[in-house]
Scaffold this motif. Sequence first.
Motif, PDB file in Angstrom:
ATOM      1  N   PHE A 236     -48.062  34.960 133.211  1.00 22.24           N
ATOM      2  CA  PHE A 236     -49.296  35.728 133.364  1.00 22.24           C
ATOM      3  C   PHE A 236     -48.891  37.173 133.633  1.00 22.24           C
ATOM      4  N   ILE A 237     -49.067  38.027 132.631  1.00 22.89           N
ATOM      5  CA  ILE A 237     -48.575  39.404 132.715  1.00 22.89           C
ATOM      6  C   ILE A 237     -49.750  40.370 132.703  1.00 22.89           C
ATOM      7  N   GLY A 238     -49.841  41.193 133.733  1.00 26.33           N
ATOM      8  CA  GLY A 238     -50.928  42.149 133.834  1.00 26.33           C
ATOM      9  C   GLY A 238     -50.940  43.145 132.695  1.00 26.33           C
ATOM     10  N   THR A 239     -52.131  43.510 132.242  1.00 29.35           N
ATOM     11  CA  THR A 239     -52.271  44.488 131.163  1.00 29.35           C
ATOM     12  C   THR A 239     -53.627  45.159 131.281  1.00 29.35           C
ATOM     13  N   TRP A 240     -53.927  46.049 130.360  1.00 32.69           N
ATOM     14  CA  TRP A 240     -55.218  46.734 130.333  1.00 32.69           C
ATOM     15  C   TRP A 240     -55.662  46.870 128.884  1.00 32.69           C
ATOM     16  N   LYS A 241     -56.977  46.986 128.662  1.00 31.66           N
ATOM     17  CA  LYS A 241     -57.451  47.052 127.275  1.00 31.66           C
ATOM     18  C   LYS A 241     -58.084  48.393 126.924  1.00 31.66           C
ATOM     19  N   ASP A 242     -58.137  49.352 127.855  1.00 32.82           N
ATOM     20  CA  ASP A 242     -58.608  50.691 127.505  1.00 32.82           C
ATOM     21  C   ASP A 242     -57.398  51.612 127.353  1.00 32.82           C
ATOM     22  N   ASN A 243     -57.573  52.890 127.543  1.00 31.66           N
ATOM     23  CA  ASN A 243     -56.512  53.859 127.275  1.00 31.66           C
ATOM     24  C   ASN A 243     -55.709  54.204 128.525  1.00 31.66           C
ATOM     25  N   ILE A 244     -54.462  54.576 128.304  1.00 32.24           N
ATOM     26  CA  ILE A 244     -53.644  55.125 129.390  1.00 32.24           C
ATOM     27  C   ILE A 244     -54.281  56.422 129.875  1.00 32.24           C
ATOM     28  N   ARG A 245     -54.414  56.583 131.179  1.00 33.21           N
ATOM     29  CA  ARG A 245     -54.989  57.805 131.738  1.00 33.21           C
ATOM     30  C   ARG A 245     -53.922  58.897 131.822  1.00 33.21           C
ATOM     31  N   ILE A 246     -54.270  60.078 131.364  1.00 33.73           N
ATOM     32  CA  ILE A 246     -53.315  61.191 131.289  1.00 33.73           C
ATOM     33  C   ILE A 246     -53.792  62.351 132.154  1.00 33.73           C
ATOM     34  N   GLY A 326     -56.587  43.350 133.416  1.00 33.03           N
ATOM     35  CA  GLY A 326     -56.627  41.887 133.388  1.00 33.03           C
ATOM     36  C   GLY A 326     -55.221  41.375 133.185  1.00 33.03           C
ATOM     37  N   LEU A 327     -55.086  40.298 132.431  1.00 31.95           N
ATOM     38  CA  LEU A 327     -53.754  39.754 132.174  1.00 31.95           C
ATOM     39  C   LEU A 327     -53.676  39.152 130.783  1.00 31.95           C
ATOM     40  N   SER A 328     -52.455  39.043 130.291  1.00 35.71           N
ATOM     41  CA  SER A 328     -52.147  38.301 129.069  1.00 35.71           C
ATOM     42  C   SER A 328     -51.456  37.000 129.453  1.00 35.71           C
ATOM     43  N   ILE A 329     -51.681  35.949 128.669  1.00 33.84           N
ATOM     44  CA  ILE A 329     -51.018  34.667 128.910  1.00 33.84           C
ATOM     45  C   ILE A 329     -50.037  34.410 127.766  1.00 33.84           C
ATOM     46  N   LEU A 330     -48.786  34.153 128.127  1.00 35.66           N
ATOM     47  CA  LEU A 330     -47.753  33.824 127.149  1.00 35.66           C
ATOM     48  C   LEU A 330     -47.203  32.441 127.459  1.00 35.66           C
ATOM     49  N   CYS A 331     -46.748  31.749 126.432  1.00 36.22           N
ATOM     50  CA  CYS A 331     -46.269  30.369 126.606  1.00 36.22           C
ATOM     51  C   CYS A 331     -44.917  30.174 125.939  1.00 36.22           C
ATOM     52  N   GLY A 332     -44.112  29.298 126.548  1.00 34.58           N
ATOM     53  CA  GLY A 332     -42.952  28.772 125.843  1.00 34.58           C
ATOM     54  C   GLY A 332     -41.612  29.366 126.180  1.00 34.58           C
ATOM     55  N   ALA A 333     -41.504  30.223 127.201  1.00 33.48           N
ATOM     56  CA  ALA A 333     -40.187  30.770 127.527  1.00 33.48           C
ATOM     57  C   ALA A 333     -39.343  29.715 128.232  1.00 33.48           C
ATOM     58  N   LYS A 334     -38.027  29.853 128.100  1.00 32.20           N
ATOM     59  CA  LYS A 334     -37.117  28.915 128.762  1.00 32.20           C
ATOM     60  C   LYS A 334     -35.690  29.423 128.630  1.00 32.20           C
ATOM     61  N   ALA A 335     -34.838  28.942 129.509  1.00 30.91           N
ATOM     62  CA  ALA A 335     -33.403  29.155 129.386  1.00 30.91           C
ATOM     63  C   ALA A 335     -32.817  28.047 128.507  1.00 30.91           C
ATOM     64  N   PRO A 336     -31.561  28.178 128.057  1.00 29.12           N
ATOM     65  CA  PRO A 336     -31.019  27.202 127.110  1.00 29.12           C
ATOM     66  C   PRO A 336     -30.986  25.783 127.657  1.00 29.12           C
ATOM     67  N   ILE A 337     -31.604  24.874 126.922  1.00 24.26           N
ATOM     68  CA  ILE A 337     -31.441  23.441 127.189  1.00 24.26           C
ATOM     69  C   ILE A 337     -31.152  22.756 125.847  1.00 24.26           C
ATOM     70  N   LEU A 338     -32.169  22.592 125.007  1.00 21.28           N
ATOM     71  CA  LEU A 338     -31.956  21.930 123.724  1.00 21.28           C
ATOM     72  C   LEU A 338     -31.714  22.931 122.602  1.00 21.28           C
ATOM     73  N   ASP A 339     -32.676  23.830 122.370  1.00 21.70           N
ATOM     74  CA  ASP A 339     -32.597  24.715 121.209  1.00 21.70           C
ATOM     75  C   ASP A 339     -32.257  26.147 121.575  1.00 21.70           C
ATOM     76  N   GLY A 340     -31.771  26.401 122.780  1.00 20.94           N
ATOM     77  CA  GLY A 340     -31.387  27.754 123.159  1.00 20.94           C
ATOM     78  C   GLY A 340     -32.521  28.525 123.806  1.00 20.94           C
ATOM     79  N   ALA A 341     -32.188  29.708 124.300  1.00 22.79           N
ATOM     80  CA  ALA A 341     -33.162  30.522 125.032  1.00 22.79           C
ATOM     81  C   ALA A 341     -34.231  31.068 124.093  1.00 22.79           C
ATOM     82  N   GLN A 342     -35.448  31.210 124.626  1.00 26.37           N
ATOM     83  CA  GLN A 342     -36.499  31.856 123.864  1.00 26.37           C
ATOM     84  C   GLN A 342     -37.485  32.519 124.821  1.00 26.37           C
TER      85      GLN A 342
END
Length: 441
Positions: A236-246, A326-342
């Motif tokens: 769960f990675i925080g993000t924003w959907k409007d513009n960067i404030r300058i 808000g946040l973005s949701i990502l799936c499937g990261a792992k360290a090497p077990i069967l098919d290597g890191a991703q």
Amino acid sequence: MAKHETPFLDELENGPWPSFVSDLKQQAEVRAKNEKGVEFQIPQDCVDDLLGVVELSYKHGRTHWKHGGIVGVFGYGGGVIGRYCDQPNLFPGVEHFHTMRVNQPCGKYYSTEYLRQLTDLWDFRGSGVTNMHGATGDIILLGTTTPQLEEVFWTLTHDFNQDLGGSGSNLRTPADCLGTSRCEYSCYDTAALCHFLTNEYQDELHRPAFPYKFKFKFDGCPNCCVASIARSDMSFIGTWKDNIRIDQDAVNKYVEQDPAYPANAGAHKGKDWGPFDIEKEVINLCPTGCMKFENKELTINDEHCTRCMHCINVMPRALKIGKETGLSILCGAKAPILDGAQMGSLLVPFVEVNADNDYEEITEIIENIWDWWMEEGKNRERLGELIMRQGFQKLLEVTGIEAQPQHVAYPRTNPYIFWKEDEVPGGWERDVDEFRKHHLR
């Protein structure tokens, strides 16, 4: 005086870096002297014997630990990692030397009183050796005997109001960054979400029922301080959907090298990095080339911004995250077990985080994924490996999420697009007719 000669381990104390060997030797000496007069509940020389068995493993090139099988506390299937030494005659102090994982507080906030209670407990009922937040995130209490497990568990839960963490094929202990409690970059309250999901999924945390381990990690912003994108099945990675404030005035303060506006938030104060160059250090390092600085004005094409945070990190007083967070949701990261890191793959580009509805949108996604994984996953197959095996489209189907451009990692490498019959009005026959009409002239 040490019981065991440790020439191999002694080599690890050489060089400029701290060594776990030095720490273990110090702890062995503390237990040998026992100046506090602690009535140890496990052998006083256990840490000395620990050094001995690790030395023997280095000498033989193989481990001398054997897994303890089913050992734990009543009612829990996780939280305790059983370890037995296969050389109990040589090292009786570590004949059994179990590890307990303790659920760390959100953001790893402690009072000194609690830390003293915890270390005093482990000096009394364990080896006194701890690993504070390694790769697992938990508080790791290293080394105790089977009779002490229930005693430690009782004290943790009844006196310290603290629970065990996860181990085995279950939900592992969720871990988060400091979030909005300390960090101006944080886009949501990581501690609140981490605390909620930890309590919501207690059964999944303590009673292994999954094909393999499953990890939640919570990053308040794309700086990813707990590395959730690389280390968790669901990040769960925080993000924003409007513009960067300058703040254009602040931008020019950086360009003019105003001492009150040091680049990189004043990091690396002891090193002279030379004059600040906005073209070299910001504009040219933007991964999408979406920035330019002309006539003392910085402009950003936010439609191309990938939220890498580099420009904000370099000029934090001039650039701020957007306000629609808000946040973005990502799936499937792992360290090497069967098919290597991703790394994790983006599943939900944006979720507005709202505790008022008990994070209903988030828990629905979690439970749909778990239903699919528990039904289709093979033994010791992480979620990322199931996604690789059955395809990301299947993940979208089971979660009910419509495909979006952000789900595409790279353009197709062949010109053919295939549709399921029920996805196209008129069926595949019409598509064949259209293809012949326009391309087979």
